[in-house]
Scaffold this active site. Structure first.
Site, PDB file in Angstrom:
ATOM      1  CB  SER A 149      10.213   6.584  -7.592  1.00 51.58           C
ATOM      2  OG  SER A 149      10.684   7.606  -6.725  1.00 51.58           O
ATOM      3  CE1 TYR A 163      12.134   2.776  -4.428  1.00 57.53           C
ATOM      4  CE2 TYR A 163      12.833   5.025  -4.857  1.00 57.53           C
ATOM      5  CZ  TYR A 163      11.823   4.109  -4.640  1.00 57.53           C
ATOM      6  OH  TYR A 163      10.512   4.521  -4.653  1.00 57.53           O
TER       7      TYR A 163
HETATM    8  N1  LIG Z   1       5.614   6.531  -0.642  1.00 56.97           N
HETATM    9  C1  LIG Z   1       6.299   7.286  -1.465  1.00 56.97           C
HETATM   10  O1  LIG Z   1       6.579   8.451  -1.165  1.00 56.97           O
HETATM   11  C2  LIG Z   1       6.735   6.756  -2.804  1.00 56.97           C
HETATM   12  C3  LIG Z   1       7.356   7.649  -3.685  1.00 56.97           C
HETATM   13  C4  LIG Z   1       7.739   7.192  -4.934  1.00 56.97           C
HETATM   14  C5  LIG Z   1       7.492   5.880  -5.310  1.00 56.97           C
HETATM   15  N2  LIG Z   1       6.899   5.028  -4.429  1.00 56.97           N
HETATM   16  C6  LIG Z   1       6.662   3.653  -4.896  1.00 56.97           C
HETATM   17  O2  LIG Z   1       5.335   3.270  -4.610  1.00 56.97           O
HETATM   18  C7  LIG Z   1       5.260   1.866  -4.418  1.00 56.97           C
HETATM   19  C8  LIG Z   1       4.570   1.582  -3.092  1.00 56.97           C
HETATM   20  O3  LIG Z   1       5.339   2.161  -2.067  1.00 56.97           O
HETATM   21  P1  LIG Z   1       4.760   2.538  -0.621  1.00 56.97           P
HETATM   22  O4  LIG Z   1       5.394   3.804  -0.242  1.00 56.97           O
HETATM   23  O5  LIG Z   1       3.297   2.407  -0.613  1.00 56.97           O
HETATM   24  O6  LIG Z   1       5.484   1.380   0.226  1.00 56.97           O
HETATM   25  P2  LIG Z   1       4.984   0.488   1.455  1.00 56.97           P
HETATM   26  O7  LIG Z   1       4.086   1.255   2.332  1.00 56.97           O
HETATM   27  O8  LIG Z   1       6.231  -0.108   2.000  1.00 56.97           O
HETATM   28  O9  LIG Z   1       4.114  -0.650   0.750  1.00 56.97           O
HETATM   29  C9  LIG Z   1       4.719  -1.633  -0.019  1.00 56.97           C
HETATM   30  C10 LIG Z   1       3.686  -2.658  -0.387  1.00 56.97           C
HETATM   31  O10 LIG Z   1       4.318  -3.678  -1.168  1.00 56.97           O
HETATM   32  C11 LIG Z   1       4.179  -4.947  -0.514  1.00 56.97           C
HETATM   33  N3  LIG Z   1       5.372  -5.744  -0.807  1.00 56.97           N
HETATM   34  C12 LIG Z   1       6.660  -5.485  -0.471  1.00 56.97           C
HETATM   35  N4  LIG Z   1       7.462  -6.461  -0.912  1.00 56.97           N
HETATM   36  C13 LIG Z   1       6.662  -7.368  -1.544  1.00 56.97           C
HETATM   37  C14 LIG Z   1       6.889  -8.609  -2.205  1.00 56.97           C
HETATM   38  N5  LIG Z   1       8.124  -9.128  -2.286  1.00 56.97           N
HETATM   39  N6  LIG Z   1       5.849  -9.253  -2.735  1.00 56.97           N
HETATM   40  C15 LIG Z   1       4.591  -8.739  -2.638  1.00 56.97           C
HETATM   41  N7  LIG Z   1       4.305  -7.586  -2.028  1.00 56.97           N
HETATM   42  C16 LIG Z   1       5.333  -6.906  -1.494  1.00 56.97           C
HETATM   43  C17 LIG Z   1       4.009  -4.580   0.969  1.00 56.97           C
HETATM   44  O11 LIG Z   1       3.364  -5.595   1.753  1.00 56.97           O
HETATM   45  P3  LIG Z   1       4.219  -6.781   2.482  1.00 56.97           P
HETATM   46  O12 LIG Z   1       5.331  -6.111   3.236  1.00 56.97           O
HETATM   47  O13 LIG Z   1       3.232  -7.492   3.339  1.00 56.97           O
HETATM   48  O14 LIG Z   1       4.722  -7.640   1.371  1.00 56.97           O
HETATM   49  C18 LIG Z   1       3.101  -3.370   0.829  1.00 56.97           C
HETATM   50  O15 LIG Z   1       1.780  -3.766   0.558  1.00 56.97           O
HETATM   51  C19 LIG Z   1       6.706   1.355  -4.472  1.00 56.97           C
HETATM   52  O16 LIG Z   1       6.988   0.842  -5.749  1.00 56.97           O
HETATM   53  C20 LIG Z   1       7.519   2.608  -4.210  1.00 56.97           C
HETATM   54  O17 LIG Z   1       8.807   2.523  -4.744  1.00 56.97           O
HETATM   55  C21 LIG Z   1       6.531   5.427  -3.186  1.00 56.97           C
END
Ligand SMILES: NC(=O)c1ccc[n+]([C@@H]2O[C@H](COP(=O)([O-])OP(=O)(O)OC[C@H]3O[C@@H](n4cnc5c(N)ncnc54)[C@H](OP(=O)(O)O)[C@@H]3O)[C@@H](O)[C@H]2O)c1
Length: 256
Positions: A149, A163
Protein backbone atom coordinates in the site's frame (compact mmCIF):
# COMPACT_ATOMS: atom_id res chain seq x y z
CA UNK A 1 11.64 -8.54 -30.67
CA UNK A 2 8.14 -10.01 -30.52
CA UNK A 3 6.15 -7.85 -28.11
CA UNK A 4 2.79 -9.45 -28.85
CA UNK A 5 3.39 -12.21 -26.27
CA UNK A 6 5.21 -10.04 -23.71
CA UNK A 7 2.16 -9.66 -21.46
CA UNK A 8 0.63 -13.07 -22.11
CA UNK A 9 -0.15 -15.40 -19.20
CA UNK A 10 -1.34 -18.21 -21.44
CA UNK A 11 -0.82 -21.61 -19.81
CA UNK A 12 0.17 -20.08 -16.43
CA UNK A 13 -1.52 -20.89 -13.14
CA UNK A 14 -2.19 -18.12 -10.61
CA UNK A 15 -3.33 -18.18 -6.99
CA UNK A 16 -4.78 -14.93 -5.64
CA UNK A 17 -5.60 -14.61 -1.94
CA UNK A 18 -8.53 -12.30 -1.24
CA UNK A 19 -9.68 -12.76 -4.83
CA UNK A 20 -13.40 -12.69 -4.07
CA UNK A 21 -13.73 -8.90 -4.29
CA UNK A 22 -11.91 -5.57 -4.55
CA UNK A 23 -8.33 -5.47 -5.75
CA UNK A 24 -7.93 -9.28 -5.79
CA UNK A 25 -10.89 -9.61 -8.08
CA UNK A 26 -9.54 -6.88 -10.41
CA UNK A 27 -6.28 -8.83 -10.71
CA UNK A 28 -8.11 -12.14 -11.20
CA UNK A 29 -10.12 -10.74 -14.09
CA UNK A 30 -6.98 -9.31 -15.71
CA UNK A 31 -5.05 -12.59 -15.40
CA UNK A 32 -7.98 -14.53 -16.88
CA UNK A 33 -8.14 -12.14 -19.83
CA UNK A 34 -4.43 -12.83 -20.44
CA UNK A 35 -5.07 -16.58 -20.53
CA UNK A 36 -4.09 -17.76 -17.02
CA UNK A 37 -5.86 -20.44 -14.98
CA UNK A 38 -6.88 -18.54 -11.87
CA UNK A 39 -7.56 -19.79 -8.32
CA UNK A 40 -9.11 -17.30 -5.91
CA UNK A 41 -9.35 -17.59 -2.17
CA UNK A 42 -11.28 -15.84 0.64
CA UNK A 43 -12.87 -16.81 3.97
CA UNK A 44 -16.51 -16.45 2.91
CA UNK A 45 -17.06 -19.54 0.75
CA UNK A 46 -20.35 -18.46 -0.84
CA UNK A 47 -18.96 -15.08 -1.96
CA UNK A 48 -15.76 -16.71 -3.25
CA UNK A 49 -17.74 -19.37 -5.17
CA UNK A 50 -20.01 -16.67 -6.64
CA UNK A 51 -17.07 -14.57 -7.84
CA UNK A 52 -15.39 -17.62 -9.39
CA UNK A 53 -18.65 -18.40 -11.16
CA UNK A 54 -18.93 -14.85 -12.51
CA UNK A 55 -15.26 -14.72 -13.57
CA UNK A 56 -15.54 -18.09 -15.31
CA UNK A 57 -17.01 -16.14 -18.25
CA UNK A 58 -13.43 -14.97 -18.92
CA UNK A 59 -11.62 -18.29 -18.42
CA UNK A 60 -10.73 -21.07 -15.97
CA UNK A 61 -11.49 -19.70 -12.47
CA UNK A 62 -11.75 -21.87 -9.35
CA UNK A 63 -12.81 -20.90 -5.83
CA UNK A 64 -10.68 -22.25 -2.94
CA UNK A 65 -12.16 -20.83 0.28
CA UNK A 66 -9.68 -20.57 3.19
CA UNK A 67 -8.71 -18.35 6.10
CA UNK A 68 -5.06 -17.60 5.45
CA UNK A 69 -4.53 -15.57 8.64
CA UNK A 70 -3.10 -18.65 10.40
CA UNK A 71 -0.41 -21.08 9.32
CA UNK A 72 -2.95 -23.93 9.46
CA UNK A 73 -5.35 -21.99 7.23
CA UNK A 74 -2.57 -21.16 4.78
CA UNK A 75 -1.55 -24.83 4.65
CA UNK A 76 -5.18 -25.81 4.02
CA UNK A 77 -5.17 -23.48 1.00
CA UNK A 78 -1.93 -25.03 -0.28
CA UNK A 79 -3.46 -28.52 0.09
CA UNK A 80 -6.67 -27.47 -1.70
CA UNK A 81 -4.66 -25.87 -4.54
CA UNK A 82 -2.48 -28.99 -4.86
CA UNK A 83 -5.58 -31.04 -5.68
CA UNK A 84 -5.86 -29.04 -8.93
CA UNK A 85 -2.28 -28.29 -9.99
CA UNK A 86 1.19 -29.69 -9.32
CA UNK A 87 2.99 -26.38 -9.83
CA UNK A 88 2.29 -22.66 -9.38
CA UNK A 89 3.42 -19.93 -11.79
CA UNK A 90 2.08 -16.83 -10.00
CA UNK A 91 1.19 -16.21 -6.35
CA UNK A 92 -0.53 -12.93 -5.44
CA UNK A 93 -0.47 -12.22 -1.70
CA UNK A 94 -3.40 -9.81 -1.69
CA UNK A 95 -5.68 -10.68 1.28
CA UNK A 96 -5.38 -7.89 3.80
CA UNK A 97 -7.06 -6.17 6.71
CA UNK A 98 -7.01 -2.68 8.22
CA UNK A 99 -7.73 -1.28 11.67
CA UNK A 100 -8.10 2.32 12.74
CA UNK A 101 -8.25 3.54 16.35
CA UNK A 102 -6.96 6.55 18.30
CA UNK A 103 -3.39 6.13 19.52
CA UNK A 104 -4.26 5.94 23.25
CA UNK A 105 -6.85 3.22 22.70
CA UNK A 106 -5.25 1.20 19.92
CA UNK A 107 -5.84 -2.45 20.93
CA UNK A 108 -3.49 -5.42 20.72
CA UNK A 109 -6.20 -7.28 18.75
CA UNK A 110 -6.02 -4.56 16.08
CA UNK A 111 -2.29 -5.07 15.92
CA UNK A 112 -2.22 -8.89 15.73
CA UNK A 113 -5.07 -9.27 13.23
CA UNK A 114 -3.56 -6.82 10.78
CA UNK A 115 0.13 -7.69 11.11
CA UNK A 116 -0.56 -11.45 11.01
CA UNK A 117 -2.58 -11.29 7.79
CA UNK A 118 -0.72 -8.47 6.00
CA UNK A 119 2.86 -9.41 6.87
CA UNK A 120 3.20 -12.86 8.43
CA UNK A 121 0.88 -14.63 5.98
CA UNK A 122 2.68 -13.49 2.78
CA UNK A 123 5.94 -14.92 4.18
CA UNK A 124 4.61 -18.28 5.34
CA UNK A 125 2.18 -18.83 2.46
CA UNK A 126 4.99 -18.14 -0.01
CA UNK A 127 7.30 -20.44 1.96
CA UNK A 128 4.70 -23.23 1.85
CA UNK A 129 4.17 -22.75 -1.90
CA UNK A 130 7.85 -22.40 -2.82
CA UNK A 131 8.24 -26.06 -3.90
CA UNK A 132 5.37 -25.57 -6.37
CA UNK A 133 6.76 -22.21 -7.56
CA UNK A 134 10.18 -23.85 -8.11
CA UNK A 135 8.50 -26.56 -10.14
CA UNK A 136 6.85 -23.96 -12.40
CA UNK A 137 10.08 -22.00 -12.93
CA UNK A 138 11.36 -23.87 -15.98
CA UNK A 139 11.41 -22.09 -19.37
CA UNK A 140 9.93 -19.01 -17.67
CA UNK A 141 10.23 -17.41 -14.23
CA UNK A 142 7.71 -17.95 -11.43
CA UNK A 143 6.33 -14.83 -9.77
CA UNK A 144 5.26 -13.70 -6.31
CA UNK A 145 3.44 -10.37 -6.15
CA UNK A 146 2.76 -8.84 -2.76
CA UNK A 147 -0.02 -6.27 -2.51
CA UNK A 148 1.35 -3.57 -0.21
CA UNK A 149 0.00 0.00 0.00
CA UNK A 150 1.12 3.59 -0.41
CA UNK A 151 0.48 3.75 3.37
CA UNK A 152 3.69 1.73 3.72
CA UNK A 153 5.58 4.47 1.85
CA UNK A 154 4.12 7.80 3.01
CA UNK A 155 2.02 8.54 6.08
CA UNK A 156 -1.76 8.40 5.85
CA UNK A 157 -3.32 10.88 8.33
CA UNK A 158 -5.72 8.15 9.52
CA UNK A 159 -4.67 6.40 12.74
CA UNK A 160 -3.98 3.01 11.20
CA UNK A 161 -0.77 2.19 13.07
CA UNK A 162 -0.59 -1.56 12.51
CA UNK A 163 -1.67 -1.24 8.87
CA UNK A 164 1.03 1.33 8.00
CA UNK A 165 3.68 -0.72 9.79
CA UNK A 166 2.56 -3.99 8.17
CA UNK A 167 2.69 -2.50 4.66
CA UNK A 168 6.10 -0.87 5.20
CA UNK A 169 7.27 -4.25 6.50
CA UNK A 170 5.85 -6.02 3.46
CA UNK A 171 7.76 -3.70 1.12
CA UNK A 172 11.04 -4.54 2.89
CA UNK A 173 10.12 -8.24 3.07
CA UNK A 174 9.59 -8.14 -0.70
CA UNK A 175 13.18 -6.93 -1.18
CA UNK A 176 14.60 -9.51 1.21
CA UNK A 177 12.71 -12.45 -0.25
CA UNK A 178 13.46 -11.34 -3.81
CA UNK A 179 17.20 -11.62 -3.15
CA UNK A 180 16.81 -15.14 -1.76
CA UNK A 181 14.35 -16.49 -4.31
CA UNK A 182 16.11 -15.09 -7.40
CA UNK A 183 18.40 -18.14 -7.30
CA UNK A 184 15.31 -20.36 -7.56
CA UNK A 185 14.01 -18.44 -10.63
CA UNK A 186 11.19 -17.01 -8.51
CA UNK A 187 10.80 -13.24 -8.91
CA UNK A 188 9.28 -11.37 -5.96
CA UNK A 189 7.88 -7.87 -6.37
CA UNK A 190 5.07 -5.76 -4.92
CA UNK A 191 2.38 -3.28 -5.87
CA UNK A 192 1.53 -0.28 -3.69
CA UNK A 193 -2.01 0.76 -4.62
CA UNK A 194 -3.43 4.18 -3.89
CA UNK A 195 -7.22 4.60 -3.69
CA UNK A 196 -9.27 1.81 -5.28
CA UNK A 197 -12.98 1.32 -4.60
CA UNK A 198 -13.51 -1.67 -2.30
CA UNK A 199 -15.06 -2.82 0.96
CA UNK A 200 -11.78 -1.89 2.68
CA UNK A 201 -11.60 1.53 1.03
CA UNK A 202 -15.21 2.59 1.48
CA UNK A 203 -14.14 6.22 1.16
CA UNK A 204 -12.96 5.64 -2.41
CA UNK A 205 -16.00 3.46 -3.12
CA UNK A 206 -18.70 5.71 -1.66
CA UNK A 207 -17.12 9.18 -1.81
CA UNK A 208 -15.00 8.95 -4.97
CA UNK A 209 -15.80 12.55 -5.93
CA UNK A 210 -14.38 13.82 -2.65
CA UNK A 211 -11.34 11.52 -2.69
CA UNK A 212 -10.38 12.37 -6.28
CA UNK A 213 -9.75 16.00 -5.26
CA UNK A 214 -6.59 14.81 -3.47
CA UNK A 215 -5.38 12.66 -6.38
CA UNK A 216 -3.18 14.32 -9.05
CA UNK A 217 -4.67 11.99 -11.71
CA UNK A 218 -8.10 13.43 -10.84
CA UNK A 219 -9.74 10.04 -10.25
CA UNK A 220 -9.59 6.94 -8.11
CA UNK A 221 -7.95 3.79 -9.49
CA UNK A 222 -9.90 1.64 -11.94
CA UNK A 223 -9.79 -2.17 -12.31
CA UNK A 224 -7.72 -1.75 -15.50
CA UNK A 225 -5.06 0.23 -13.57
CA UNK A 226 -4.63 -2.61 -11.07
CA UNK A 227 -4.91 -5.40 -13.65
CA UNK A 228 -2.35 -3.65 -15.88
CA UNK A 229 0.24 -3.41 -13.11
CA UNK A 230 -0.29 -7.02 -11.99
CA UNK A 231 -0.17 -8.41 -15.54
CA UNK A 232 3.07 -6.50 -16.17
CA UNK A 233 4.75 -7.97 -13.09
CA UNK A 234 3.33 -11.48 -13.62
CA UNK A 235 4.27 -11.79 -17.29
CA UNK A 236 7.57 -11.88 -19.23
CA UNK A 237 7.32 -8.08 -19.42
CA UNK A 238 8.14 -7.75 -15.71
CA UNK A 239 10.91 -10.36 -15.43
CA UNK A 240 13.61 -7.81 -14.58
CA UNK A 241 11.60 -6.07 -11.83
CA UNK A 242 12.98 -7.76 -8.72
CA UNK A 243 12.27 -6.77 -5.11
CA UNK A 244 10.72 -3.49 -6.27
CA UNK A 245 7.36 -2.03 -5.33
CA UNK A 246 5.37 -0.56 -8.18
CA UNK A 247 3.35 2.46 -6.98
CA UNK A 248 -0.06 2.64 -8.65
CA UNK A 249 -1.68 5.66 -7.06
CA UNK A 250 -2.40 8.39 -9.61
CA UNK A 251 0.42 10.46 -8.10
CA UNK A 252 -0.81 10.64 -4.47
CA UNK A 253 2.52 9.77 -2.83
CA UNK A 254 4.19 12.71 -4.59
CA UNK A 255 1.49 15.09 -3.40
CA UNK A 256 0.92 14.17 0.25
N1 LIG B 1 -8.61 -0.60 -1.83
C1 LIG B 1 -7.59 0.21 -1.65
O1 LIG B 1 -7.70 1.42 -1.85
C2 LIG B 1 -6.25 -0.34 -1.24
C3 LIG B 1 -5.17 0.55 -1.19
C4 LIG B 1 -3.93 0.07 -0.84
C5 LIG B 1 -3.75 -1.28 -0.56
N2 LIG B 1 -4.81 -2.12 -0.60
C6 LIG B 1 -4.55 -3.54 -0.30
O2 LIG B 1 -5.14 -4.36 -1.28
C7 LIG B 1 -5.49 -5.62 -0.72
C8 LIG B 1 -6.95 -5.91 -1.02
O3 LIG B 1 -7.73 -4.90 -0.43
P1 LIG B 1 -9.22 -4.53 -0.90
O4 LIG B 1 -9.32 -3.07 -0.81
O5 LIG B 1 -9.54 -5.22 -2.15
O6 LIG B 1 -10.01 -5.13 0.36
P2 LIG B 1 -11.40 -5.91 0.48
O7 LIG B 1 -12.36 -5.42 -0.52
O8 LIG B 1 -11.73 -5.86 1.92
O9 LIG B 1 -11.01 -7.41 0.08
C9 LIG B 1 -10.24 -8.19 0.92
C10 LIG B 1 -10.20 -9.59 0.38
O10 LIG B 1 -9.41 -10.40 1.26
C11 LIG B 1 -10.21 -11.48 1.77
N3 LIG B 1 -9.76 -11.77 3.13
C12 LIG B 1 -9.79 -10.97 4.22
N4 LIG B 1 -9.29 -11.61 5.28
C13 LIG B 1 -8.94 -12.86 4.86
C14 LIG B 1 -8.37 -14.00 5.49
N5 LIG B 1 -8.09 -13.99 6.80
N6 LIG B 1 -8.14 -15.09 4.76
C15 LIG B 1 -8.44 -15.11 3.43
N7 LIG B 1 -8.98 -14.08 2.77
C16 LIG B 1 -9.21 -12.96 3.48
C17 LIG B 1 -11.65 -10.95 1.68
O11 LIG B 1 -12.65 -11.98 1.65
P3 LIG B 1 -13.30 -12.57 3.02
O12 LIG B 1 -13.73 -11.40 3.84
O13 LIG B 1 -14.41 -13.45 2.56
O14 LIG B 1 -12.20 -13.35 3.67
C18 LIG B 1 -11.58 -10.24 0.33
O15 LIG B 1 -11.63 -11.17 -0.72
C19 LIG B 1 -5.19 -5.51 0.78
O16 LIG B 1 -3.94 -6.09 1.06
C20 LIG B 1 -5.14 -4.01 1.01
O17 LIG B 1 -4.37 -3.68 2.12
C21 LIG B 1 -6.06 -1.69 -0.91
Amino acid sequence: MDTTQLFSLKGRSALITGGSRGIGRMIAEGFLAQGARVYISARKAAACDQTAKELSTFGHCVSLPADVSTLEGAQALVDAYAKHEDSLDILVNNAGAAWGAPYDEFPESGWDKVVDLNLKTPFFLTQALTPMLRKAATDHLAKVINIASIDGISVNPQETYSYAASKAGLIQLTRRMALRLAQDRIVVSAIAPGAFASDMNKLARDHGDEVKERIPAGRIGLPEDMAGAAIYLASRAGDYVMGSTLVVDGGVTHAR
